[in-house]
Scaffold this motif. Structure first.
Motif, PDB file in Angstrom:
ATOM      1  N   PHE A 186      42.877  -9.186  32.666  1.00  0.00           N
ATOM      2  CA  PHE A 186      43.620 -10.494  33.007  1.00  0.00           C
ATOM      3  C   PHE A 186      44.282 -10.429  34.270  1.00  0.00           C
ATOM      4  N   GLY A 187      44.125  -9.420  35.020  1.00  0.00           N
ATOM      5  CA  GLY A 187      44.514  -8.993  36.524  1.00  0.00           C
ATOM      6  C   GLY A 187      44.380  -7.634  36.759  1.00  0.00           C
ATOM      7  N   ALA A 188      45.165  -7.505  38.099  1.00  0.00           N
ATOM      8  CA  ALA A 188      45.159  -6.126  38.685  1.00  0.00           C
ATOM      9  C   ALA A 188      46.554  -5.716  38.805  1.00  0.00           C
ATOM     10  N   PHE A 189      46.685  -4.486  38.490  1.00  0.00           N
ATOM     11  CA  PHE A 189      48.198  -3.892  38.947  1.00  0.00           C
ATOM     12  C   PHE A 189      48.261  -3.281  39.845  1.00  0.00           C
ATOM     13  N   VAL A 190      49.146  -3.399  41.001  1.00  0.00           N
ATOM     14  CA  VAL A 190      49.105  -2.996  42.162  1.00  0.00           C
ATOM     15  C   VAL A 190      50.510  -1.965  42.320  1.00  0.00           C
ATOM     16  N   ASP A 191      50.528  -0.851  42.856  1.00  0.00           N
ATOM     17  CA  ASP A 191      51.405   0.072  43.155  1.00  0.00           C
ATOM     18  C   ASP A 191      51.981  -0.332  44.666  1.00  0.00           C
ATOM     19  N   ILE A 192      52.972  -0.902  44.624  1.00  0.00           N
ATOM     20  CA  ILE A 192      53.693  -1.243  46.046  1.00  0.00           C
ATOM     21  C   ILE A 192      54.863  -0.562  46.269  1.00  0.00           C
ATOM     22  N   GLY A 193      54.812   0.913  45.867  1.00  0.00           N
ATOM     23  CA  GLY A 193      55.785   1.961  46.202  1.00  0.00           C
ATOM     24  C   GLY A 193      57.130   1.652  45.783  1.00  0.00           C
ATOM     25  N   VAL A 194      57.415   0.952  44.715  1.00  0.00           N
ATOM     26  CA  VAL A 194      58.671   0.654  44.060  1.00  0.00           C
ATOM     27  C   VAL A 194      59.056   1.190  42.693  1.00  0.00           C
ATOM     28  N   GLY A 195      58.094   1.989  42.166  1.00  0.00           N
ATOM     29  CA  GLY A 195      58.127   2.500  41.148  1.00  0.00           C
ATOM     30  C   GLY A 195      57.754   1.900  39.721  1.00  0.00           C
ATOM     31  N   ARG A 196      57.436   0.574  39.867  1.00  0.00           N
ATOM     32  CA  ARG A 196      56.817  -0.171  39.007  1.00  0.00           C
ATOM     33  C   ARG A 196      55.796  -1.044  39.752  1.00  0.00           C
ATOM     34  N   SER A 197      54.454  -1.076  38.890  1.00  0.00           N
ATOM     35  CA  SER A 197      53.311  -1.861  39.493  1.00  0.00           C
ATOM     36  C   SER A 197      53.594  -3.281  39.132  1.00  0.00           C
ATOM     37  N   GLY A 198      53.144  -3.974  40.221  1.00  0.00           N
ATOM     38  CA  GLY A 198      53.308  -5.444  40.180  1.00  0.00           C
ATOM     39  C   GLY A 198      51.775  -6.111  39.816  1.00  0.00           C
ATOM     40  N   LEU A 199      51.825  -7.069  39.184  1.00  0.00           N
ATOM     41  CA  LEU A 199      50.551  -7.789  38.509  1.00  0.00           C
ATOM     42  C   LEU A 199      50.055  -9.036  39.533  1.00  0.00           C
TER      43      LEU A 199
END
Length: 1024
Positions: free
Chosen positions: A960-973
């Motif tokens: 349903f999507g891709a999780f991205v590590d943007i360096g804040v401790g939680r991956s965004g979707l």
């Protein structure tokens, strides 16, 4: 499970806009898409048509012989070999005749039950019915239908699925050829006129039909084909069915079967037998292998069922033919289920036991002669009245209708033209449990059912969910299945009532119409039998069939996602040449440290307590270790206390605490590290070390050499993909093990320094052979050439053939060990020790062969030597600029195709030889992939603002999507609806799964939910 046909293989899909409902892996029927055909370039002339399936066994053999004879015809016009000009096309049958060949098979090969005479009748008789149903173009999905219209401009076939991202210079052959080091050496490809973006389609296999194809367009040898047919003993042709189910050309399927039966591995086939498999990639070959194994398993199961029924004395000739005609496990179960031991005797069998089968046949053939009163036997249960006799006849007719292949095919056609939906709702037991939990909370009782209540809330999206069968997403199917297995959801398939009325009318007026006039009471019996058959037998069968196909397709897409994510995770570029510290963070038990040398040797291990009092003392200890070992890189695991540990290091770096060292850090996944730390492999490798410290070592090595470290861990524990517990465990393990073997083989291993664990994943090797190689290496010193592998115990000719091309003899590592004794005595003694192995141990050279450090297979060494002589170079110049210039000059004067004919070899073999000779020493295909991101500062989730533009790296891809590590401790979707055509580079627009782990992206923050820890992102672009 049976494979779902790739219905869009033969079409060029034009997208006006991208619907937000598009899925990474949705299977779209051709009815929903544009019907414009695409055309391959330089098509080979084909035989006019495939011979239609013969109804009888004797005729089948004749038809098979005819097909074999026809398959040789296209070879004649191939002689001129003019690659730039289109070749003459063989005459084709009219469209009406072509449609008669296999419309039913292409519509629903997984559930079709036609065979022999009945199948032929239906295929011929359905043309008129299907002509107006918009499905006439479906036969073009089959490879035999993928031909251009004569006189129209050619368009190149769609590219094979992209396994992973590489630079444009390496796009043609990618990693199967180890990545070309010279883009100019590749055969010039035609440009695609329109960008064929297949984001919402299944990944495509490469259907190469241009004149450059070196493949052998012939079927298996007649003796082998006949042996295969006798071995399966089914009413269908294996190669034909395999071709239909996989949408791969018949000659390619025949070659793959032959290669598999000769025990060739997938990596070997993909790299060294390209011309035989028509340039297919590893995933495509593995798909064909999977379907082939399923068909063989089906044939074996059918034989077992027939033997069982024969023992029980219920096997008839007609039943045996029906069983041998089944093409799926679901269909076989439908035919066999009434005869299973222990199952309740069906109504039809009870009626047949009373002798009413003759009455049922009479009703269909000569109803004017049937008198039901003559069958009445007072005092006999089931025959005591006319009503009971009529009921028995109805049950027999209902059973006949439900098992008739033509009837089942026709009812499926009705369903295909109707709006069939799948519906889920919350179950009564779940509602009752939720209410009970609320009452317990109101009475302040401990929440013993809190966990179950949380599970119920996870499925709130599916409490009132309805979707069209054709449009449901794979992840939705898996979620519904999981909710149903937990008894939280109830699921049903809704088939419109119109299907029942149309089906009843068709049965009474066509297929099951009595041959002569039937009285009103007999006609009522027949009508009741049709309605009973539909409601009691056919409707449940259709429901099971739909659920099975949806689950099978969803599992396949989920496994494909696992495969692609694992491949990208394994092929992350290693970080070499620096000392590195691995940190396994923790609070109470401290942070475990492991300092590793540039060659991954353990220099020091320790434990520091960074989150208690006395932080300054621990910081001084860290600085002392960093300066002592000149460590400039820190790798932090992403588990407990990761953010706090990252903040600690970022603060020290900002204060230049480690001056003069320029320190940086990165975050990496520690999934599976704790499991590995207590595994037998870890105990053997680090026997006297605490398991927590082993985790720190593993975390550091994951960045230094990801492939070598991650192969030690079960792929299921690496943290990739979704719904891994909802798919077939066996299929998932086989697919992931295949990818590990593929990655290790295509990267190649230095046989003198690689670990035993890594070695066992090379194509052709296993645990025992890897152990034998390691023991030989310990006893005799390093291998000097590939030929010495033949001296290892258990290394037969076939094993050597499969693994030799993927094993490297690196001269740097070979000459670095000066203390190693010369191997000549060991080599001379070994043949005597291996008595009985024969010629494999005789005349083994003891000198280094420069070709052993390349991807060139030993079977092609003689061609490589002749090519070197032709261009004026020598083997000692491999990888040098001088040899590269010689090859470039030769390519300018003669094309690669001409050189291949001169060398009397295939084009693909010569291209691989050119790559091997010109690639620099130590070439690694992973250098085209991104490394881990090292940084010096930190951003927290509270700093995020809607609209902020950030860069990050894809951490995981889901359906349903891709999780991205943007360096804040939680991956965004990034939801799949935000991954659209215009945001992707051209090289990624032909992939069904557009993003994968490790890819760097630029994103915009759409929303931030700190309470739930969720970040919504929009994709701006993919960073190259």
């Amino acid at each position: 499970m049976m494979r779902r046909p790739r219905t869009t293989t033969g079409k060029a899909v034009k997208y006006q806009d991208v619907d937000s409902d598009l899925s990474f892996s949705q299977i779209i029927s051709s009815d929903d898409e544009d019907n414009e055909e695409w055309r391959p370039s330089e098509p080979k002339p084909k035989a006019p048509s495939r011979t239609a399936r013969a109804p009888a066994t004797g005729e089948k053999k004749a038809a098979a012989a005819k097909r074999t004879a026809k398959s040789k015809e296209p070879k004649e016009p191939k002689a001129p070999r003019v690659p730039k000009e289109p070749k003459p096309r063989a005459p084709r049958k009219p469209a009406a005749e072509r449609k008669t060949q296999a419309p039913t098979l292409l519509k629903d090969p997984a559930a079709s039950g036609l065979a022999g005479t009945k199948r032929k009748k239906i295929d011929e008789g359905k043309n008129d019915d299907e002509a107006g149903q918009g499905d006439g173009e479906k036969p073009t999905d089959c490879p035999e239908g993928q031909r251009a219209k004569e006189g129209e401009p050619s368009i190149r076939m769609k590219e094979e699925r992209v396994s992973f991202i590489v630079s444009e210079a390496h796009q043609a052959d990618r990693w199967a050829g180890e990545g070309s080091s010279v883009a100019g050496f590749k055969v010039k490809k035609e440009e695609v006129k329109d960008e064929d973006f297949t984001f919402g389609e299944p990944s495509l296999k490469k259907q190469k039909t241009s004149g450059a194809c070196q493949g052998q367009h012939t079927a298996l040898p007649s003796s082998t084909a006949q042996a295969l047919r006798n071995e399966l003993n089914m009413n269908w042709d294996l190669i034909e069915v395999l071709s239909i189910l996989t949408c791969v050309e018949r000659w390619v399927c025949a070659n793959i079967i032959m290669l598999l039966r000769e025990e060739n591995t997938v990596p070997f086939m993909v790299r060294y037998r390209k011309e035989m498999i028509n340039q297919m990639d590893a995933d495509a070959v593995r798909d064909v292998q999977l379907v082939y194994e399923e068909l063989c398993s089906l044939a074996k199961k059918t034989q077992s069922v027939i033997q069982t029924l024969k023992k029980d004395g219920v096997l008839t000739a007609e039943l045996e033919q029906d069983l041998r005609s089944c093409r799926s496990a679901d269909e076989l179960d439908h035919v066999y289920s009434p005869y299973k031991k222990g199952s309740k005797l069906t109504k039809a069998r009870r009626a047949k036991a009373l002798g009413l089968e003759v009455a049922a046949s009479t009703l269909m053939d000569t109803p004017h002669t049937l008198d039901l009163r003559a069958w009445v036997k007072p005092g006999t249960e089931g025959l005591s009245s006319v009503e009971e006799v009529a009921t028995g006849v109805e049950h027999i007719l209902a059973d006949m209708i439900a098992k008739d292949p033509e009837t089942l095919t026709h009812v499926k056609t009705f369903c295909e033209n109707s709006f069939v939906t799948i519906q889920s709702s919350v179950s009564k037991s779940a509602l009752k449990g939720k209410e009970q939990e609320k009452s317990d909370q109101s009475q302040k009782k401990p929440g013993t059912k809190q966990t179950k209540n949380n599970d119920i809330d996870k499925f709130h999206l599916y409490f009132d969910f309805t979707s069209n069968i054709q449009r449901i997403q794979p992840h939705q199917t898996l979620a519904i299945n999981r909710g149903e297995s937990l008894k939280i959801l109830t699921v049903k398939v809704n088939i419109p009532d119109r299907v029942k009325s149309d089906f009843t009318r068709w049965c009474l007026n066509n297929r099951w119409r009595p041959k002569t006039f039937a009285r009103e009471e007999l006609y009522a019996i027949l009508k009741n039998a049709v309605e009973d058959s539909y409601k009691r037998l056919i409707l449940p069968f259709l429901t099971r069939s739909y659920r099975t196909k949806l689950t099978s397709a969803a599992e396949k897409e989920s496994i494909a996602l696992f495969v692609r994510n694992l491949r990208q995770r394994l092929l992350v570029c290693p970080v070499r040449g620096c000392v590195m510290m691995g940190v396994d963070p923790g609070f109470r038990h401290g942070c475990k440290l492991a300092i590793l040398s540039p060659t991954s040797q353990i220099l020091h291990t320790d434990v520091v307590y960074l989150h208690n009092s006395g932080q300054q003392k621990e910081a001084e200890k860290l600085r002392h270790l960093m300066l002592k070992y000149s460590c400039t890189r820190v790798v932090i695991g992403n588990g407990t206390a990761c953010r706090e540990t990252e903040s600690f290091f970022a603060d020290l770096i900002s204060r230049r605490f480690f001056h003069p060292l320029d320190l940086s850090y990165c975050i990496t996944s520690e999934a599976g590290a704790s499991i590995y730390s207590v595994s037998p492999e870890a105990v053997k490798e680090m026997p006297d070390m605490d398991p927590n410290l082993r985790s720190a070592v593993s975390i550091g090595r994951r960045v230094q050499d990801p492939l070598a470290e991650l192969v030690k861990i079960d792929p299921k524990h690496i943290g990739i993909g979704t719904y891994q517990h909802d798919v077939s465990a066996g299929a998932l393990k086989a697919a992931l093990d295949g990818v590990v073997q593929e990655c290790v083989s295509f990267v190649g291993v230095d046989i003198n320094i690689c670990s035993e664990t890594l070695m066992r994943h090379v194509a052709g090797l296993n645990v025992g052979r890897a152990r034998n190689i390691a023991e030989w290496r310990e006893q005799n010193g390093p291998f000097i050439n590939r030929e010495q592998l033949k001296l290892v115990k258990g290394m037969g000719p076939k094993t050597y053939q499969q693994c030799a091309g993927f094993i490297r003899i690196n001269p740097q590592t070979l000459h670095s060990d000066k203390s190693t004794p010369h191997l000549a005595p060991a080599v001379s003694e070994k043949p005597a020790a291996k008595k009985g192995k024969g010629k494999a141990c005789v005349n083994i050279p003891t000198s280094f062969n420069p070709l052993d450090q390349t991807c060139i297979h030993p079977e092609s060494y003689h061609v490589a030597q002749r090519f070197l002589s032709l261009v004026g170079g020598s083997a000692d110049q491999i990888g040098s600029a001088g040899l590269r210039q010689c090859v470039e000059n030769k390519i300018k004067t003669s094309s690669v195709e001409e050189l291949a004919r001169t060398m009397d070899t295939t084009l693909e073999t010569l291209k691989l030889i050119i790559d091997g000779l010109t690639q620099p020493p130590g070439f690694d295909i992973r250098q085209n992939f991104g490394q881990a991101d090292f940084k010096r500062g930190i951003v927290s989730m509270s700093d995020l603002r809607v609209g902020a533009v950030l860069t990050g790296r894809v951490d995981n891809t889901t359906l349903f999507g891709a999780f991205v590590d943007i360096g804040v401790g939680r991956s965004g979707l990034i939801h799949k609806s935000n991954i659209t055509l215009d945001k992707l580079p051209v090289s990624q627009r032909r992939r069904s799964l557009a993003l994968g782990p490790g890819e760097r992206v630029e994103v915009r923050v759409l929303n931030v939910d700190p309470q739930r820890g969720r970040i919504g992102l929009d994709l701006i672009r993919v960073l190259q």
